[in-house]
Write a protein that holds these residues in place. Structure first.
Motif, mmCIF file in Angstrom:
data_model
loop_
_atom_site.group_PDB
_atom_site.id
_atom_site.type_symbol
_atom_site.label_atom_id
_atom_site.label_comp_id
_atom_site.label_asym_id
_atom_site.label_seq_id
_atom_site.Cartn_x
_atom_site.Cartn_y
_atom_site.Cartn_z
ATOM 1 N N PHE A 1 0.881 -1.209 -0.067
ATOM 2 C CA PHE A 1 0.136 -0.077 0.077
ATOM 3 C C PHE A 1 0.921 1.337 0.176
ATOM 4 N N VAL A 2 0.796 2.112 -1.163
ATOM 5 C CA VAL A 2 1.477 3.273 -1.134
ATOM 6 C C VAL A 2 0.841 4.504 -0.811
ATOM 7 N N VAL A 3 1.510 5.452 0.005
ATOM 8 C CA VAL A 3 1.034 6.767 0.325
ATOM 9 C C VAL A 3 2.255 7.572 0.012
ATOM 10 N N ARG A 4 1.894 8.792 -0.390
ATOM 11 C CA ARG A 4 2.758 9.727 -1.053
ATOM 12 C C ARG A 4 4.060 9.215 -1.665
ATOM 13 N N GLY A 5 4.132 8.196 -2.185
ATOM 14 C CA GLY A 5 5.232 7.633 -3.091
ATOM 15 C C GLY A 5 5.882 6.625 -2.156
ATOM 16 N N ARG A 6 5.533 6.356 -0.885
ATOM 17 C CA ARG A 6 6.319 5.413 -0.241
ATOM 18 C C ARG A 6 5.315 4.315 0.355
ATOM 19 N N THR A 7 5.851 3.284 0.888
ATOM 20 C CA THR A 7 5.169 1.982 1.290
ATOM 21 C C THR A 7 4.536 2.367 2.678
ATOM 22 N N ALA A 8 3.405 2.244 2.745
ATOM 23 C CA ALA A 8 2.832 2.738 4.255
ATOM 24 C C ALA A 8 2.519 1.331 4.854
ATOM 25 N N ALA A 9 2.318 0.354 4.173
ATOM 26 C CA ALA A 9 1.917 -1.089 4.810
ATOM 27 C C ALA A 9 1.991 -2.059 3.927
ATOM 28 N N ILE A 10 2.134 -3.195 4.349
ATOM 29 C CA ILE A 10 2.573 -4.367 3.589
ATOM 30 C C ILE A 10 1.491 -5.536 4.009
ATOM 31 N N SER A 11 0.776 -6.223 3.141
ATOM 32 C CA SER A 11 -0.103 -7.411 3.775
ATOM 33 C C SER A 11 0.594 -8.610 2.982
ATOM 34 N N LEU A 12 0.552 -9.658 3.853
ATOM 35 C CA LEU A 12 0.856 -10.910 3.443
ATOM 36 C C LEU A 12 -0.309 -12.033 3.872
ATOM 37 N N ALA A 13 -0.982 -12.265 2.890
ATOM 38 C CA ALA A 13 -2.246 -13.037 3.188
ATOM 39 C C ALA A 13 -1.980 -14.467 2.421
ATOM 40 N N THR A 14 -2.402 -15.421 3.270
ATOM 41 C CA THR A 14 -1.940 -16.959 2.873
ATOM 42 C C THR A 14 -3.315 -17.694 2.715
ATOM 43 N N TYR A 15 -3.563 -18.037 1.672
ATOM 44 C CA TYR A 15 -4.939 -18.500 1.344
ATOM 45 C C TYR A 15 -4.829 -20.135 1.019
ATOM 46 N N ARG A 16 -5.438 -20.897 1.567
ATOM 47 C CA ARG A 16 -5.565 -22.361 1.198
ATOM 48 C C ARG A 16 -5.899 -22.578 -0.400
ATOM 49 N N ALA A 17 -4.774 -23.485 -0.717
ATOM 50 C CA ALA A 17 -4.856 -23.291 -2.356
ATOM 51 C C ALA A 17 -5.905 -24.236 -2.708
ATOM 52 N N ASP A 18 -6.590 -25.008 -2.036
ATOM 53 C CA ASP A 18 -7.752 -26.084 -2.302
ATOM 54 C C ASP A 18 -9.183 -25.209 -2.040
ATOM 55 N N THR A 19 -9.210 -24.306 -1.397
ATOM 56 C CA THR A 19 -10.473 -23.486 -1.249
ATOM 57 C C THR A 19 -10.599 -22.085 -1.997
ATOM 58 N N CYS A 20 -9.437 -21.886 -2.905
ATOM 59 C CA CYS A 20 -9.356 -20.401 -3.530
ATOM 60 C C CYS A 20 -9.114 -20.269 -4.942
ATOM 61 N N ARG A 21 -9.383 -19.511 -5.733
ATOM 62 C CA ARG A 21 -9.199 -19.416 -6.995
ATOM 63 C C ARG A 21 -8.924 -17.874 -7.483
ATOM 64 N N LEU A 22 -7.881 -17.599 -8.076
ATOM 65 C CA LEU A 22 -7.455 -16.159 -8.697
ATOM 66 C C LEU A 22 -8.388 -15.587 -9.620
ATOM 67 N N THR A 23 -8.721 -14.577 -9.585
ATOM 68 C CA THR A 23 -9.768 -14.058 -10.439
ATOM 69 C C THR A 23 -9.032 -12.680 -10.846
ATOM 70 N N PHE A 24 -9.200 -12.497 -12.316
ATOM 71 C CA PHE A 24 -8.585 -11.459 -12.987
ATOM 72 C C PHE A 24 -9.276 -10.475 -13.598
ATOM 73 N N GLY A 25 -8.762 -9.258 -13.653
ATOM 74 C CA GLY A 25 -9.816 -8.241 -14.354
ATOM 75 C C GLY A 25 -9.436 -6.838 -13.505
ATOM 76 N N ASP A 26 -10.171 -5.883 -13.810
ATOM 77 C CA ASP A 26 -9.955 -4.446 -13.245
ATOM 78 C C ASP A 26 -11.036 -4.036 -12.289
ATOM 79 N N SER A 27 -12.130 -4.896 -12.103
ATOM 80 C CA SER A 27 -13.048 -4.623 -11.087
ATOM 81 C C SER A 27 -12.713 -4.419 -9.715
ATOM 82 N N GLY A 28 -11.535 -5.340 -9.299
ATOM 83 C CA GLY A 28 -11.027 -5.340 -7.885
ATOM 84 C C GLY A 28 -12.056 -6.053 -7.123
ATOM 85 N N GLY A 29 -13.321 -6.631 -7.467
ATOM 86 C CA GLY A 29 -14.401 -7.276 -6.660
ATOM 87 C C GLY A 29 -13.926 -8.677 -6.643
ATOM 88 N N VAL A 30 -14.453 -9.066 -5.254
ATOM 89 C CA VAL A 30 -14.208 -10.633 -4.889
ATOM 90 C C VAL A 30 -15.433 -11.438 -5.164
#
Length: 253
Positions: A213-242
């Motif tokens: 996450f970028v604020v004023r050109g610098r990294t303000a926070a970083i998220s590391l999210a670990t998903y179970r591979a057997d229960t998740c699916r990548l979704t592509f596109g520009d909507s950003g929706g889940v």
């Protein structure tokens, strides 16, 4: 589920059985329901137990079934969509966020995180721990690293730890104007702590989503999210929706 004897088919017998079982899961079983034991299923479909095991293993790989320690083989919940679109940006905890705050501590982050946040390697940061559930089962765990400089007013909040402290960190982040964010996804193996939280064995396949996450050109926070591979699916596109995927051919926003 009626008794069905499988006829001779050109494809492998276990593959045809997988299709029959998948249809039964859709029509006769609910999420979390425990399947009959292997002997009963093998007798019902007129196949050898070795053939049945192959079909069950394939359904587990596809995320339709879960083998839970001390429980048995159960029907898996719908796959959770991991959106990787970049058009919309939002802080964690924004409206519609499906994550739940679990805890918040101050600790020294991994060196790579410290470098990304542009802080010293011995400098502690706020570490927010969150979880995501689907049908009462854990599907993802997140560590959100926030530098002190990103939330300077947090010292005035009297909540030393726990969910209240986590929510306070998120509220302070929302005061900042989010300039942008970038996200990367890679396949990994569950570490011992992740495996325990996600009800998986250590080394189980997971999707690791890193968001900066970028604020004023610098990294303000970083998220590391670990998903179970057997229960998740990548979704592509520009909507950003889940998206929540209910099966191989059905999905709902």
């Amino acid at each position: 589920m009626g008794t069905t004897q499988l006829e001779s088919v050109p494809e492998p017998k276990y593959w045809h059985l997988k299709t029959v079982l998948s249809e039964a899961l859709d029509s006769e079983f609910s999420v979390g329901e425990i399947l009959p034991n292997e002997r009963e299923l093998a007798a019902r479909f007129g196949v050898a137990r070795a053939t049945l095991r192959q079909a069950l293993e394939q359904l587990e790989l596809e995320g339709r079934l879960q083998r839970r320690r001390g429980v048995g083989t159960t029907v898996a919940p719908p796959r959770v969509g991991v959106a990787v679109g970049t058009e919309q940006h939002a802080w964690p905890g924004a409206a519609g966020d499906a994550w739940q705050s679990v805890d918040c501590t101050r600790a020294v982050p991994p060196a790579a995180i410290a470098d990304a946040l542009e802080i010293g390697h011995e400098e502690p940061v706020h570490t927010v721990r969150r979880s995501r559930m689907s049908h009462g089962q854990p599907v993802a765990a997140e560590l959100l690293y926030v530098a002190d400089g990103s939330v300077p007013d947090l010292s005035a909040i009297d909540a030393p730890s726990g969910p209240a402290r986590a929510r306070a960190v998120l509220r302070e982040l929302h005061r900042l104007e989010l300039e942008g964010q970038d996200r990367s996804v890679e396949l990994g193996s569950a570490r011992a702590d992740d495996a325990k939280e996600l009800d998986r064995l250590p080394g189980a396949p997971v999707l690791v989503v890193t968001t900066r996450f970028v604020v004023r050109g610098r990294t303000a926070a970083i998220s590391l999210a670990t998903y179970r591979a057997d229960t998740c699916r990548l979704t592509f596109g520009d909507s950003g929706g889940v998206e929540i995927h209910h099966g191989p051919h059905q999905q709902a926003s």
